[in-house]
Design a protein around this motif. Structure first.
Motif, mmCIF file in Angstrom:
data_model
loop_
_atom_site.group_PDB
_atom_site.id
_atom_site.type_symbol
_atom_site.label_atom_id
_atom_site.label_comp_id
_atom_site.label_asym_id
_atom_site.label_seq_id
_atom_site.Cartn_x
_atom_site.Cartn_y
_atom_site.Cartn_z
ATOM 1 N N ARG A 51 0.834 -1.213 0.000
ATOM 2 C CA ARG A 51 0.000 0.000 0.000
ATOM 3 C C ARG A 51 0.863 1.255 0.000
ATOM 4 N NH1 ARG A 51 -3.079 -2.689 4.456
ATOM 5 N NH2 ARG A 51 -4.489 -4.048 3.305
ATOM 6 N N THR A 52 2.051 1.175 0.610
ATOM 7 C CA THR A 52 2.921 2.353 0.649
ATOM 8 C C THR A 52 3.716 2.500 -0.640
ATOM 9 O OG1 THR A 52 4.890 1.268 1.552
ATOM 10 C CG2 THR A 52 3.222 1.983 3.135
ATOM 11 N N GLU A 104 0.952 3.935 -6.179
ATOM 12 C CA GLU A 104 0.753 5.365 -6.430
ATOM 13 C C GLU A 104 -0.683 5.718 -6.085
ATOM 14 O OE1 GLU A 104 2.706 7.706 -7.129
ATOM 15 O OE2 GLU A 104 4.510 6.583 -7.615
ATOM 16 N N TRP A 105 -0.878 6.719 -5.241
ATOM 17 C CA TRP A 105 -2.219 7.145 -4.862
ATOM 18 C C TRP A 105 -2.513 8.503 -5.448
ATOM 19 C CZ3 TRP A 105 -5.165 3.535 -2.909
ATOM 20 C CH2 TRP A 105 -4.568 2.476 -2.204
ATOM 21 N N ASN A 106 -3.790 8.771 -5.632
ATOM 22 C CA ASN A 106 -4.221 10.130 -5.917
ATOM 23 C C ASN A 106 -3.843 10.573 -7.323
ATOM 24 O OD1 ASN A 106 -5.093 12.735 -5.670
ATOM 25 N ND2 ASN A 106 -3.462 13.403 -4.320
ATOM 26 N N ILE A 107 -3.282 9.654 -8.138
ATOM 27 C CA ILE A 107 -3.060 9.963 -9.547
ATOM 28 C C ILE A 107 -4.008 9.025 -10.281
ATOM 29 C CG2 ILE A 107 -1.402 9.940 -11.440
ATOM 30 C CD1 ILE A 107 0.794 10.324 -9.291
ATOM 31 N N PRO A 108 -5.128 9.553 -10.806
ATOM 32 C CA PRO A 108 -6.145 8.655 -11.367
ATOM 33 C C PRO A 108 -5.545 7.745 -12.431
ATOM 34 C CG PRO A 108 -6.958 10.907 -11.274
ATOM 35 C CD PRO A 108 -5.499 10.963 -10.942
ATOM 36 N N LYS A 109 -5.951 6.489 -12.395
ATOM 37 C CA LYS A 109 -5.475 5.519 -13.374
ATOM 38 C C LYS A 109 -6.231 5.716 -14.681
ATOM 39 C CE LYS A 109 -5.220 1.173 -12.540
ATOM 40 N NZ LYS A 109 -5.698 -0.117 -12.023
#
Lengths: 480, 480
Positions: B469-470, B473-478
């Motif tokens: 999870r770390t 990549e978060w918050n960058i829409p796929k």
């Protein structure tokens, strides 16, 4: 770049999470400069995002808190702000991160091992708001006094707004959404410590615009199925995160995260049973100890265990929402609407239409205790009958995945049962699964006290830490 | 760039985590190309890192597994590989991610909500290794047969090496380190399911070169303090991660993560007590049920509950290491060396010098049972004496932060004590802290079965998920 690996990555990622599109990049081979070209209107945002990402050694995380802030210290959101400030990594108004001193310093929180700094960019109570993308000094004792006297003014970059999340007219929630969009920092967490349906309905928008959510609002997870699903879908589409450990039973106990981990690692949940209401457990134990039911309820209110309106506890609607939150985490459990979860209310039928007299000067708890007094005898008899059977009267929640049923009712529990071990304000959660079953040697048991603002704030801060670990940069050595 | 936000970030971050320095960057305003300049010798690595990061929609995580792999299915590492393959997101030899079918498919694991793919790049047992940076098909039933017959050969990009982690001569661990360095993918996790001191001593190198570690090896966390500290320091300096939930008591129970979360959110641990050895608990319960001690030990070995050499359980050295792991997680607990933790051995003094006859054809367990038979009477008396006192004989571990003491010994536990609820192969962990104390309404209790490869593999896979999870990549829409 020279002397600092990962600079290009930090720079370009800051643009991506801030939603700034890069039109052109140039870095010369001197490795002493890197240039980006962006649209004119995104220039300020890009500049501030770059400054935050590169000038500060740690990742910045913006935090918005919604909840009963006016009574800081007496509210969960107030406790949470104390914990955030206790890290010593809370930046505001361009100052270095601040730590609280005195009472709070006795319980220092920690971001050890996490290269992040926190910044509270907005606070909203039911009736007032404070906003500043430069960060708010939440440790300032005058914050709310200033907020109520200075509505509309701007003081050192801080805006005070005379509307809160619960007000229909001026839309505070729209204002907060715009504020989130204007934040140049792409790492944003909205912490929802309210119990407000309209706030829950805003989750899809916030998740879609790139903010993450940590919530204890049971109307988001344990209310109408449509509200829950809309937020879950928005989260998936936007690749953002939504954590809500404190919406289920057990306050700070790691219940929902453990159920999620079990299932992601291939386990199948079969049954969950437990004592999910510390307040009701406390009242029933008091009656067993000889106290009249009405006085036990009054004592629970006085001790701060019960909701200000204890009907929320006795009607079991609050516990029903916790159970629905659990149901929806369990694969194979039907997608229950609130009315499908059978609940036994502890409020006598005679009081179903009763409303407190708000002008009487007496608290709702005191008035309700008076109304409950005629029923004390019946409760004493019911508790004694359970003891005569050799058991203990407890409010037990049961979810059965195979049978597809969920219910919450009073049961006579034999003293050898693990559920009978649950004392006072405790919760116990017993999980039977493919791995934790009779063959393996028994179920998984989580037990502990589950009431009060402090434990719940700890649970929410744990979610903030979990989320922050995913926002920190790993594996790129820090050069200090 | 055009149509895909975050491309520049993904590209440059791939270089940073792969350890490739960017000498120059250029992206034209057509937003259709981006160019990087790197050193010639890093060119191949940079190219493959860029390909993996940009051509595949998800983040790639390379995984190296060390453990008793030869007996897949009968070993923890074997179970773990089954869980990894069960995700259906395990890529190998350029193929799409593969899923296992049949028995494993009944317990599908899941990376839901995580935009990552896994790839096993190396496996090492005590005596053999398989390496491939293109990924290994761990579901192939012929993998180990091929490994032992094809030493030194290369088959479809897979290298078989005739040395394992436990061999002194040819240094398999050096080979693995070089292999990790050559991996173009910067997201690397080493999973250590061994109980090997030399493997533990390699952690600092792996953490320093940017790999993360998930371990159950108790010699890393509960062995000499210097080994533990070296790895912790390397982890901090390199900004990498080391998770080891399964080194403490409770197998898959969330004990260490909960203690860490409690302390990071400002709680102070005061005391921890519990039943930390499921094997010893099982043996003592069997004696209480009428079985001779020696037969109870033999039964524990036969059921797979005990170590192959049950002296490791009865001497309590294994449990001592679990307790040391806990101690070192608890702020305010002295940095204990193994010899400072008082342990009561269940092996009779007369057997302290005894060694099994490995040529006899009988297992160590059978031989030990014969040696223990003369002591059956004494054990039966001791257990009966505890019952006559109205209690139950249990092996109880106690850590007391305020007193600065840690001990593991047989105690007579009254039946009303939570510790007495621990049955069969279960573990129970009772945590008293500033928040979970008498004032709050009781301690935090975690209880459940804690033996067998399956529960431990689940615990390790949970750590892999936490780590992944770390890395996602978060918050960058796929954009799919």
């Amino acid at each position: 770049m020279a002397f600092r690996p990962g600079t290009g990555a930090t720079f370009t990622k800051a643009m991506a999470t801030a939603g700034v599109n890069i039109r052109a990049i140039a870095q010369g081979s001197s490795e002493r400069q890197i240039s980006l070209m962006v649209e004119r209107e995104e220039c300020t945002k890009a500049l501030r995002a770059a400054h935050a990402a590169l000038a500060l050694s740690d990742t910045q995380v913006s935090i918005v808190v919604l909840g009963s802030l006016a009574e800081a210290g007496k509210s969960m959101a107030g406790e949470l702000l104390k914990l955030l400030a206790g890290t010593g990594r809370l930046a505001y108004r361009g100052s270095s991160p601040s730590a609280l001193t005195g009472a709070t310093a006795q319980l220092p929180t920690s971001l050890d091992g996490l290269a992040i700094d926190l910044k509270v960019t907005a606070l909203a109570s039911a009736s007032a708001s404070v906003l500043s993308n430069d960060g708010i000094d939440v440790a300032s004792p005058n914050l709310w006094a200033t907020a109520s006297s200075s509505v509309g003014e701007t003081l050192e970059g801080v805006t005070f707004a005379g509307c809160g999340y619960a007000q229909e007219g001026e839309d505070c929630l729209e204002m907060l959404t715009t504020h989130l969009l204007e934040d140049f920092n792409g790492n944003r967490i909205v912490i929802d410590a309210t119990e407000d349906a309209r706030v829950a309905e805003h989750y899809p928008r916030w998740l879609t615009l790139g903010a993450h959510i940590v919530s204890s609002n049971k109307l988001a997870t344990g209310g109408p199925l449509a509200t829950y699903r809309a937020a879950k879908n928005a989260r998936s589409d936007a690749n953002t995160q939504w954590l809500y450990e404190c919406s289920g039973p057990g306050s700070g106990l790691p219940v929902i995260s453990t159920l999620q981990d079990m299932q992601q690692t291939g386990d199948r949940i079969r049954r969950v049973e437990g004592v999910f209401s510390g307040t009701v457990n406390y009242v029933l134990e008091s009656v067993r100890g000889g106290a009249p039911f009405s006085e036990a309820v009054a004592a629970a209110v006085a001790a701060g265990y019960a909701e200000p309106d204890p009907r929320d506890d006795l009607s079991c609607l609050d516990t029903q929402r916790k159970m629905l939150t659990l149901c929806r985490e369990i694969g194979g459990m039907p997608d229950l609407e609130p009315e499908q979860l059978l609940v036994e209310s502890l409020l006598p039928d005679a009081l179903s239409g009763w409303e407190p007299d708000l002008a009487s000067g007496k608290s709702v708890g005191e008035q309700l205790a008076e109304q409950l007094r005629p029923h004390d005898g019946a409760w004493a008899e019911r508790v004694a009958a359970a003891e005569a059977e050799g058991g203990e009267l407890k409010l037990i929640g049961r979810l059965d995945v195979e049978a597809g049923t969920a219910q919450l009712q009073l049961e006579v529990v034999p003293p050898t049962d693990t559920l009978a071990r649950c004392e006072g304000m405790q919760n116990v959660i017993v999980v039977h699964s493919a791995r934790y079953g009779a063959a393996a040697g028994g179920p998984l048991v989580l037990m502990g006290p589950a009431a009060g603002h402090e434990l719940k704030a700890m649970g929410m801060f744990t979610d903030v830490l979990r989320l922050s670990r995913t926002l920190a940069e790993w594996n790129i050595p820090k050069i200090l």
